[in-house]
Motif scaffolding. Structure first.
Motif, PDB file in Angstrom:
ATOM      1  N   GLU A 283      -1.007   3.233   7.473  1.00  0.00           N
ATOM      2  CA  GLU A 283      -0.108   2.202   7.515  1.00  0.00           C
ATOM      3  C   GLU A 283       0.637   2.170   5.915  1.00  0.00           C
ATOM      4  N   ALA A 287       4.028   2.726   4.742  1.00  0.00           N
ATOM      5  CA  ALA A 287       4.811   1.794   3.977  1.00  0.00           C
ATOM      6  C   ALA A 287       5.692   2.257   2.778  1.00  0.00           C
ATOM      7  N   ARG A 288       4.837   2.923   1.812  1.00  0.00           N
ATOM      8  CA  ARG A 288       5.171   3.542   0.719  1.00  0.00           C
ATOM      9  C   ARG A 288       6.332   4.323   0.889  1.00  0.00           C
ATOM     10  N   ALA A 291       9.475   2.052   1.888  1.00  0.00           N
ATOM     11  CA  ALA A 291       9.934   1.322   0.961  1.00  0.00           C
ATOM     12  C   ALA A 291      11.212   1.672   0.313  1.00  0.00           C
ATOM     13  N   SER A 294      14.258   0.727   2.632  1.00  0.00           N
ATOM     14  CA  SER A 294      14.189  -0.617   3.125  1.00  0.00           C
ATOM     15  C   SER A 294      15.668  -1.270   2.955  1.00  0.00           C
TER      16      SER A 294
END
Length: 551
Positions: A283, A287-288, A291, A294
C-alpha cells in the motif's frame, strides 16, 4: 503528474550520452548500418522512406506544458515544423537528421523525456485512458498503476529481447477508452463484491495481420499482484513465444495456439514463483506513486455556471463546440476539452510547432499546465473551468484547434502510410483527406452521429482499421494502390473486429464507396441509432449489395 526522481533523471541523461557516442561512431564509419540498427531502435529511431523517424515516449499520454514546448522546439529546429501524434499516445518526427539526434535526446532529457523502448522487441510505452483522473465514470485513476508498470518495465533485463514488441494498456473507468482488449496485455480496474479494487486482465489482443480480441485470464487480480502476475505472463511468453517466424511471434498467437486454458495454466504455474516475491506491491508503494496523481487544486464551484450557460445559449457555434468537443468532469464546474487535430488538408494527428506552443500556454492558463494525448490522435485539456470555456474556445479557434468534429466521420484515425512509412503498401493520408473534404458539412456529420473511420496503409494496422466502424486498409495490387473496406469493428467495451465487405476499391473510387455505405445506413437506421448498431442489426448483406450494385 509523475515527477522524475534523481534516479529517473540520471538514467535518461546517461542513455542520451551513450547514444551520442554511438551516433558519432556511425557517422565516422566505425559502425555499419547493420551494427547501428539495433542500437538506434533501442532509442526509438527508425529509418523510413525519406529520412529518420524518431518516436518520443509519452507515458500514458500525459505531458507538462514545458514538455510540450520542448517538443515544439524540436519540431521547429530539427523537423519540418510539426509533429505527429500516434495511436499509442506517442509523438513522432518524420524528418530527422541522424547527426541532430544527440541534441534532440539531450533536449528531451532536460524536460524528463526520452525515446527509450518506443521501438524494439521489448515492453513499449505504457498507454492509458486519456481522461484518467478527470472523467466521471472512473472507478479509480489507472495512472499510478501505469507508472508503476513503466518503472518496472523500463530496462527490464529479462524482457529486453522478447519474441516481438509488447504493448500494455490500462483503463480505470466503466467505459473503455484505452482499447485494452486490443493490447498484448490489458488491465481494467474493477471492484469486486467486497468492494476491493483489482484488475480484470486481458491477454493476447492485438491487430496487425492476425487481429484478435484479448482473452480474460483473470476476472479479478488483486492490485498488490499487478507486477507478480505480469512477470509470470512475460516469462511464459518469453519462453514459449515463437522466434522462428516474425508473423507468429506476438503473444496473441501463443495464446491462440495453446488455448487460453493451457496458457493460463502455464502462467499460474509460473506465478507460484513470483507471487511471494519482492514484486508484491505494498500500500505504501502504491500511495507513493499515486501521490503524483493526487487531485488537482480545483476551485469549489456550484453548477450551473451562469456565464457559461449564457454564452452557450446565445452563441450556436460555441454551443456546438461544447456539445461535440467537451465532456462532463467529475468535479462540478469543470469540463474536459478535446482539441481536434482533424480537419481537411491536415494529416490526422499532426500539430505544428506554433500550435504546440499555443496549447502549452493555454494549458498553463486554463488546465493546470497539463496536456493529454489520446490514442485517437487528438489532444486534451482535461481540467478546464466552465467559466473559462468561452475564452478558451476563442483562443483555440484562432489556431485551428476548435473544429467541432470529435467522434464524427472527420475524426479519422490514420497511420502515416506510404507517404512516410517503409512498411506501407499504400498511402493513407490522401484517402483520409479526400474523405474529410468530401464530407465537410457539419450538419451532415452531426446527422450521421458517432462514426469511427480508421485507415491503415498496410496490414500492420497502425491506423487500427480492424476496429473502425468503417475500416480502410491500403493494399498493393500489381503496383497500384487499392483499399479494402471493413465494417463493424469497435475498440471499446463492445470489442469487435470488422468484416471485409468485398473486393477492394481503387483510390479514385473509395470515397464514393464510403458514401454508398453511409447512404445504406441512413436508409436503414432507426431513430437515433448509431452506424455500428444499425450494422449489427441488419448485417453486412444490404451494405454489400448496394456498395457493389453498379459493378
Amino acid at each position: 503528474m509523475y515527477h522524475y526522481t534523481d534516479i529517473d533523471r540520471t538514467i535518461v541523461q546517461e542513455r542520451a550520452a551513450q547514444f551520442r557516442d554511438q551516433v558519432r561512431r556511425r557517422l565516422i564509419g566505425e559502425l555499419t548500418e547493420e551494427e547501428f540498427r539495433p542500437l538506434r531502435l533501442m532509442n526509438g529511431l527508425y529509418l523510413q522512406l525519406h529520412a529518420y523517424m524518431l518516436r518520443v515516449a509519452v507515458p500514458y499520454g500525459l505531458l507538462a506544458s514545458k514538455q510540450l514546448r520542448a517538443l515544439a522546439e524540436i519540431a521547429e529546429k530539427y523537423d519540418r515544423g510539426y509533429g505527429h501524434w500516434t495511436t499509442r499516445q506517442n509523438l513522432q518526427y518524420n524528418w530527422i537528421r541522424l547527426d541532430d539526434v544527440p541534441e534532440i535526446l539531450d533536449l528531451l532529457a532536460s524536460v524528463d523525456m526520452h525515446a527509450i523502448q518506443t521501438s524494439g522487441n521489448c515492453i513499449r510505452n505504457i498507454s492509458a485512458d486519456h481522461f484518467a483522473g478527470a472523467i466521471a465514470d472512473e472507478i479509480e485513476d489507472p495512472r499510478p498503476y501505469a507508472e508503476i508498470m513503466r518503472q518496472w518495465s523500463s530496462f527490464h533485463p529479462e524482457f529486453s529481447y522478447l519474441p516481438r514488441k509488447f504493448k500494455i494498456a490500462f483503463s480505470g473507468a466503466v467505459q473503455d477508452r484505452a482499447a485494452v482488449a486490443f493490447h498484448d496485455l490489458g488491465f481494467r480496474i474493477v471492484k469486486n463484491d467486497q468492494g476491493e479494487i483489482g484488475f480484470r486482465a486481458y491477454v493476447g489482443g492485438g491487430m496487425g495481420r492476425t487481429p484478435m480480441i484479448g482473452k480474460v485470464t483473470r476476472e479479478f487480480l488483486p492490485k498488490e499482484h499487478l507486477l507478480t502476475y505480469t512477470e509470470a505472463v512475460m516469462r511464459v511468453y518469453n519462453e514459449y513465444g515463437r522466434r522462428d517466424n516474425i508473423y507468429k511471434a506476438r503473444i496473441k498467437i501463443l495464446v491462440h495456439e495453446l488455448g487460453v486454458e493451457e496458457f493460463s495454466r502455464l502462467v499460474d504455474a509460473e506465478w507460484e514463483h513470483t507471487r511471494q516475491s519482492a514484486l508484491v506491491l505494498t500500500e505504501a508503494e502504491i500511495a507513493r506513486v499515486a501521490a503524483s496523481f493526487s487531485p488537482l487544486d480545483y476551485d469549489k464551484v456550484t453548477e450551473p455556471v451562469a456565464a457559461f450557460e449564457d454564452k452557450r445559449a446565445s452563441d450556436k457555434a460555441f454551443a456546438n463546440w461544447v456539445e461535440r468537443n467537451t465532456l462532463a468532469h467529475k468535479v462540478a464546474g469543470y469540463r474536459i476539452v478535446n482539441l481536434s487535430l482533424k480537419k481537411p488538408s491536415i494529416a490526422p494527428g499532426d500539430a505544428t510547432d506554433s500550435q504546440m506552443r499555443v496549447i502549452a500556454d493555454l494549458a498553463d492558463h486554463y488546465s493546470f499546465g497539463q496536456i493529454r494525448a489520446t490514442h485517437e490522435q487528438n489532444l486534451v485539456l482535461a481540467d478546464v473551468r466552465q467559466s473559462d470555456l468561452f475564452a478558451l474556445w476563442k483562443a483555440l479557434e484562432l489556431h485551428g484547434l476548435a473544429t467541432p468534429n470529435i467522434a464524427t466521420l472527420q475524426d479519422i484515425i490514420c497511420c502515416p502510410g506510404l507517404d512516410y512509412c517503409s512498411l506501407a503498401n499504400a498511402r493513407s493520408i490522401p484517402i483520409s483527406d479526400a474523405i474529410s473534404e468530401h464530407f465537410d458539412r457539419l450538419d451532415y456529420l452531426y446527422d450521421l452521429g458517432e462514426l469511427k473511420i480508421k485507415i491503415s496503409g498496410c496490414i500492420n494496422a497502425c491506423g487500427h482499421h480492424h476496429v473502425g466502424h468503417i475500416g480502410i486498409l491500403g493494399v498493393d495490387k500489381k503496383g497500384e494502390e487499392y483499399y479494402q473496406i471493413t465494417l463493424g469493428g469497435s475498440a471499446s467495451d463492445d470489442a469487435a473486429i470488422g468484416q471485409i465487405i468485398g473486393a477492394a476499391f481503387s483510390k479514385d473510387t473509395v470515397v464514393a464507396a464510403i458514401e454508398r455505405v453511409l447512404n445504406v445506413y441512413i436508409d436503414l437506421r432507426h431513430e437515433d441509432e448509431r452506424f455500428l448498431d444499425t450494422y449489427r442489426r441488419v448485417g453486412i448483406k444490404p451494405f454489400k449489395e448496394r456498395v457493389y450494385a453498379n459493378n
